[in-house]
Scaffold this active site. Structure first.
Site, PDB file in Angstrom:
ATOM      1  N   ARG A   1       8.848   6.770  -3.864  1.00 20.30           N
ATOM      2  CA  ARG A   1       8.999   7.629  -5.041  1.00 20.30           C
ATOM      3  C   ARG A   1      10.308   8.396  -5.004  1.00 20.30           C
ATOM      4  O   ARG A   1      10.707   8.868  -3.950  1.00 20.30           O
ATOM      5  CB  ARG A   1       7.900   8.693  -5.059  1.00 20.30           C
ATOM      6  CG  ARG A   1       6.547   8.157  -5.017  1.00 20.30           C
ATOM      7  CD  ARG A   1       5.569   9.248  -5.382  1.00 20.30           C
ATOM      8  NE  ARG A   1       4.238   8.696  -5.255  1.00 20.30           N
ATOM      9  CZ  ARG A   1       3.386   9.065  -4.323  1.00 20.30           C
ATOM     10  NH1 ARG A   1       3.723  10.012  -3.471  1.00 20.30           N
ATOM     11  NH2 ARG A   1       2.207   8.520  -4.267  1.00 20.30           N
TER      12      ARG A   1
ATOM     13  N   GLU B   1      -4.807   6.959  18.275  1.00 20.01           N
ATOM     14  CA  GLU B   1      -5.268   5.646  17.828  1.00 20.01           C
ATOM     15  C   GLU B   1      -4.373   4.561  18.417  1.00 20.01           C
ATOM     16  O   GLU B   1      -3.156   4.598  18.233  1.00 20.01           O
ATOM     17  CB  GLU B   1      -5.178   5.663  16.298  1.00 20.01           C
ATOM     18  CG  GLU B   1      -5.962   4.614  15.613  1.00 20.01           C
ATOM     19  CD  GLU B   1      -6.003   4.867  14.103  1.00 20.01           C
ATOM     20  OE1 GLU B   1      -6.203   6.012  13.658  1.00 20.01           O
ATOM     21  OE2 GLU B   1      -5.813   3.889  13.371  1.00 20.01           O
TER      22      GLU B   1
ATOM     23  N   ARG C   1      -7.656  -7.149  13.988  1.00 18.74           N
ATOM     24  CA  ARG C   1      -7.092  -6.112  14.831  1.00 18.74           C
ATOM     25  C   ARG C   1      -8.215  -5.141  15.158  1.00 18.74           C
ATOM     26  O   ARG C   1      -9.069  -4.825  14.309  1.00 18.74           O
ATOM     27  CB  ARG C   1      -5.960  -5.360  14.118  1.00 18.74           C
ATOM     28  CG  ARG C   1      -4.759  -6.228  13.839  1.00 18.74           C
ATOM     29  CD  ARG C   1      -4.072  -6.696  15.092  1.00 18.74           C
ATOM     30  NE  ARG C   1      -3.382  -5.621  15.778  1.00 18.74           N
ATOM     31  CZ  ARG C   1      -2.831  -5.762  16.975  1.00 18.74           C
ATOM     32  NH1 ARG C   1      -2.921  -6.917  17.635  1.00 18.74           N
ATOM     33  NH2 ARG C   1      -2.201  -4.760  17.561  1.00 18.74           N
TER      34      ARG C   1
ATOM     35  N   ARG D   1      -1.028   6.537  15.672  1.00 18.16           N
ATOM     36  CA  ARG D   1      -1.090   7.831  15.009  1.00 18.16           C
ATOM     37  C   ARG D   1      -2.047   8.753  15.737  1.00 18.16           C
ATOM     38  O   ARG D   1      -2.858   8.314  16.552  1.00 18.16           O
ATOM     39  CB  ARG D   1      -1.476   7.691  13.544  1.00 18.16           C
ATOM     40  CG  ARG D   1      -2.766   6.967  13.295  1.00 18.16           C
ATOM     41  CD  ARG D   1      -2.988   6.698  11.794  1.00 18.16           C
ATOM     42  NE  ARG D   1      -4.011   5.673  11.600  1.00 18.16           N
ATOM     43  CZ  ARG D   1      -4.243   5.053  10.453  1.00 18.16           C
ATOM     44  NH1 ARG D   1      -3.543   5.339   9.379  1.00 18.16           N
ATOM     45  NH2 ARG D   1      -5.171   4.130  10.366  1.00 18.16           N
TER      46      ARG D   1
ATOM     47  N   TYR E   1      -8.978  -6.919   3.619  1.00 19.32           N
ATOM     48  CA  TYR E   1      -8.492  -5.586   3.973  1.00 19.32           C
ATOM     49  C   TYR E   1      -8.847  -4.633   2.820  1.00 19.32           C
ATOM     50  O   TYR E   1      -8.002  -4.185   2.072  1.00 19.32           O
ATOM     51  CB  TYR E   1      -6.980  -5.673   4.202  1.00 19.32           C
ATOM     52  CG  TYR E   1      -6.261  -4.434   4.703  1.00 19.32           C
ATOM     53  CD1 TYR E   1      -6.944  -3.299   5.130  1.00 19.32           C
ATOM     54  CD2 TYR E   1      -4.880  -4.409   4.761  1.00 19.32           C
ATOM     55  CE1 TYR E   1      -6.263  -2.183   5.590  1.00 19.32           C
ATOM     56  CE2 TYR E   1      -4.190  -3.305   5.217  1.00 19.32           C
ATOM     57  CZ  TYR E   1      -4.882  -2.192   5.618  1.00 19.32           C
ATOM     58  OH  TYR E   1      -4.194  -1.086   6.061  1.00 19.32           O
TER      59      TYR E   1
ATOM     60  N   ARG F   1       0.826  -1.208   0.000  1.00 15.80           N
ATOM     61  CA  ARG F   1       0.000   0.000   0.000  1.00 15.80           C
ATOM     62  C   ARG F   1       0.861   1.260   0.000  1.00 15.80           C
ATOM     63  O   ARG F   1       0.387   2.335  -0.326  1.00 15.80           O
ATOM     64  CB  ARG F   1      -0.865   0.041   1.263  1.00 15.80           C
ATOM     65  CG  ARG F   1      -2.016  -0.936   1.265  1.00 15.80           C
ATOM     66  CD  ARG F   1      -2.618  -1.009   2.651  1.00 15.80           C
ATOM     67  NE  ARG F   1      -3.203   0.254   3.098  1.00 15.80           N
ATOM     68  CZ  ARG F   1      -4.471   0.581   2.955  1.00 15.80           C
ATOM     69  NH1 ARG F   1      -5.287  -0.227   2.357  1.00 15.80           N
ATOM     70  NH2 ARG F   1      -4.908   1.735   3.422  1.00 15.80           N
TER      71      ARG F   1
ATOM     72  N   ASP G   1     -10.251  -1.350   0.821  1.00 16.32           N
ATOM     73  CA  ASP G   1     -10.433   0.095   0.878  1.00 16.32           C
ATOM     74  C   ASP G   1     -11.885   0.393   0.523  1.00 16.32           C
ATOM     75  O   ASP G   1     -12.583  -0.467  -0.016  1.00 16.32           O
ATOM     76  CB  ASP G   1      -9.518   0.788  -0.135  1.00 16.32           C
ATOM     77  CG  ASP G   1      -8.064   0.755   0.307  1.00 16.32           C
ATOM     78  OD1 ASP G   1      -7.809   0.713   1.517  1.00 16.32           O
ATOM     79  OD2 ASP G   1      -7.179   0.767  -0.577  1.00 16.32           O
TER      80      ASP G   1
HETATM   81  N1  UDP Z   1       3.110   1.795   7.301  1.00 13.46           N
HETATM   82  C1  UDP Z   1       4.330   1.991   7.901  1.00 13.46           C
HETATM   83  N2  UDP Z   1       4.632   3.245   8.373  1.00 13.46           N
HETATM   84  C2  UDP Z   1       3.768   4.275   8.287  1.00 13.46           C
HETATM   85  C3  UDP Z   1       2.522   4.069   7.664  1.00 13.46           C
HETATM   86  C4  UDP Z   1       2.210   2.811   7.195  1.00 13.46           C
HETATM   87  O1  UDP Z   1       5.129   1.091   8.015  1.00 13.46           O
HETATM   88  O2  UDP Z   1       4.099   5.370   8.754  1.00 13.46           O
HETATM   89  C5  UDP Z   1       2.786   0.442   6.791  1.00 13.46           C
HETATM   90  C6  UDP Z   1       2.263  -0.467   7.886  1.00 13.46           C
HETATM   91  O3  UDP Z   1       2.754  -1.765   7.636  1.00 13.46           O
HETATM   92  C7  UDP Z   1       0.772  -0.419   7.689  1.00 13.46           C
HETATM   93  C8  UDP Z   1       0.648  -0.292   6.181  1.00 13.46           C
HETATM   94  O4  UDP Z   1       1.790   0.481   5.803  1.00 13.46           O
HETATM   95  O5  UDP Z   1       0.162  -1.560   8.176  1.00 13.46           O
HETATM   96  C9  UDP Z   1      -0.620   0.374   5.720  1.00 13.46           C
HETATM   97  O6  UDP Z   1      -0.781   1.581   6.427  1.00 13.46           O
HETATM   98  P1  UDP Z   1      -2.000   2.573   6.222  1.00 13.46           P
HETATM   99  O7  UDP Z   1      -1.801   3.693   7.153  1.00 13.46           O
HETATM  100  O8  UDP Z   1      -2.122   2.861   4.778  1.00 13.46           O
HETATM  101  O9  UDP Z   1      -3.216   1.657   6.667  1.00 13.46           O
HETATM  102  P2  UDP Z   1      -4.680   2.081   7.127  1.00 13.46           P
HETATM  103  O10 UDP Z   1      -4.690   1.868   8.583  1.00 13.46           O
HETATM  104  O11 UDP Z   1      -4.850   3.518   6.748  1.00 13.46           O
HETATM  105  O12 UDP Z   1      -5.575   1.131   6.407  1.00 13.46           O
END
Ligand code: UDP
Length: 372
Positions: free
Chosen positions: A174, A304, A247, A278, A352, A170, A354
């Site tokens: 870049r 969170e 989770r 976060r 999982y 995900r 979106d």
């Molecule tokens: N991830 C990470 N660091 C970050 C943000 C995301 O390693 O700062 C990784 C982590 O493995 C996570 C995955 O990317 O489970 C997807 O994160 P995202 O925040 O996109 O998931 P959401 O909770 O928004 O579905």
């Protein structure tokens, strides 16, 4: 007698209900919560749409899905650019030239690429088999240690070496100065909140809230020809093959008497020590403005915390590792034998997903049944 009883007023249920009604079917939607929207539910606090069950940023590459949701809401131009906080050091996400510059002092894409290559080589990963190896082979060990490992292990409660690598796919990498988290053609937040958007989907549909389907299943089943069930698939079968793992997330939400707490909608705490994953500052999804475009003196933040799901908690994320995927397949076999019931959505399909994928899945089901 209804044509369809839809269990769950989240996105899958609302989209399916809308489509069924559109082709003239009679529909009843029930949900055990006191509100519609499932986990995209937002509620207005101090003029701010608070994402009560976690931040939702709509993004899609599908013009069809984008046009579809735009029937129900106008979307603003919000672009997700989370900031990572690693022990007080701030980094841009997703990993891009700003991140590499801050981390290594590199200035050109060539220098950044060389640095990543050097770290990949040093780690000696050739054929990544899990999230840890996948991450190191994508971005090298420094980024893995500072920006991935702690966050991922907090979010999933498992070592990165035991997680499937698709989770990390995900996260784009870049060699440009582009802080847009999603590689999506279309992105935004529905103006007026997600609850209003789902309400518009459910316009003219009968909805009963505070109704727990599994408590009175036989009674509800007798009310309709077909049932669309969007709850957890293992709960439907009384966990008879064992529980699937999920989770869960807990939010500590605070109203603060200040206009700006962190200057961004999302700040990820990527170290292992900070207990939350976060902090969301909800007003920045709408550029800090209230419903009438006014500046807001206060702000609302949510810390969170991620935890293993246990009975009584809300399941949020399916854990799509090998063990659970195998168990899900077994439940799916049972589900296939239920001729009256259709299973859909993140919990019903244990995926999982979106938001755009959930909508696509509900539309595909509607199309299969109503064949347009
Ligand atoms: N991830 C990470 N660091 C970050 C943000 C995301 O390693 O700062 C990784 C982590 O493995 C996570 C995955 O990317 O489970 C997807 O994160 P995202 O925040 O996109 O998931 P959401 O909770 O928004 O579905």
């Amino acid at each position: 007698m209804y044509d369809f009883l839809i269990v769950g007023a989240g996105l899958y249920g609302a989209v399916f209900a809308h489509e069924a009604k559109r082709v003239g079917k009679s529909v009843l939607v029930i949900d055990r919560r006191p509100n519609i929207g499932g986990n995209v539910y937002t509620e207005l606090v101090e003029g701010i749409h608070v994402h009560k069950y976690g931040a939702h940023i709509f993004h899609t590459n599908s013009k069809r899905i984008w046009n579809y949701v735009n029937q129900f809401a106008e979307f603003n131009r919000f672009t997700n650019s989370p900031v990572a906080n690693y022990k007080g050091e701030l980094y841009s996400l997703p990993f891009n030239m700003y991140t590499f510059n801050k981390l290594w002092g590199v200035v050109t894409p060539q220098e950044a690429a060389a640095k990543i290559e050097e770290q990949k080589k040093a780690a000696g990963v050739t054929n990544p088999k899990n999230l840890e190896e996948q991450a190191i082979s994508l971005v090298g060990s420094d980024i893995y240690e500072k920006l991935i490992k702690g966050y991922t292990e907090k979010q999933w409660g498992r070592p990165c070496s035991q997680l499937p690598s698709f989770i990390i796919r995900r996260l784009p990498v870049r060699l440009t100065f582009d802080n847009n988290y999603f590689n999506a053609l279309y992105q935004g937040i529905p103006m007026g909140g997600y609850t209003q958007m789902v309400k518009n989907m459910l316009d003219g549909v009968e909805v009963h809230l505070g109704e727990d389907y599994l408590q009175k299943k036989a009674e509800y089943d007798a009310m309709a020809e077909r049932v669309v069930y969007t709850g957890a698939i293992d709960a439907y079968f009384h966990f008879k093959m064992g529980p699937l793992e999920y989770r869960s997330v807990r939010f500590e939400t605070e109203i603060l008497d200040q206009p700006n707490f962190q200057g961004n909608a999302a700040v990820n705490y990527t170290d292992a020590e900070t207990p939350w994953t976060r902090i969301i500052e909800h007003k920045w999804f709408e550029f800090g403005k209230g419903p009438d475009g006014q500046d807001l003196p206060k702000t609302v933040i949510s810390r969170e915390y991620s935890s293993e799901w246990k009975p009584g908690d809300e399941p949020y994320y399916p854990v799509n590792d090998e063990k659970n995927s195998a168990l899900y397949s077994a439940y799916k076999e049972l589900a296939n034998q239920e001729t009256k019931v259709i299973f859909g959505g993140r919990l019903g399909e244990y995926r999982y997903y979106d938001m755009d994928q959930v909508i696509a899945s509900a539309l595909a089901m509607a199309n299969r049944l109503f064949g347009e």
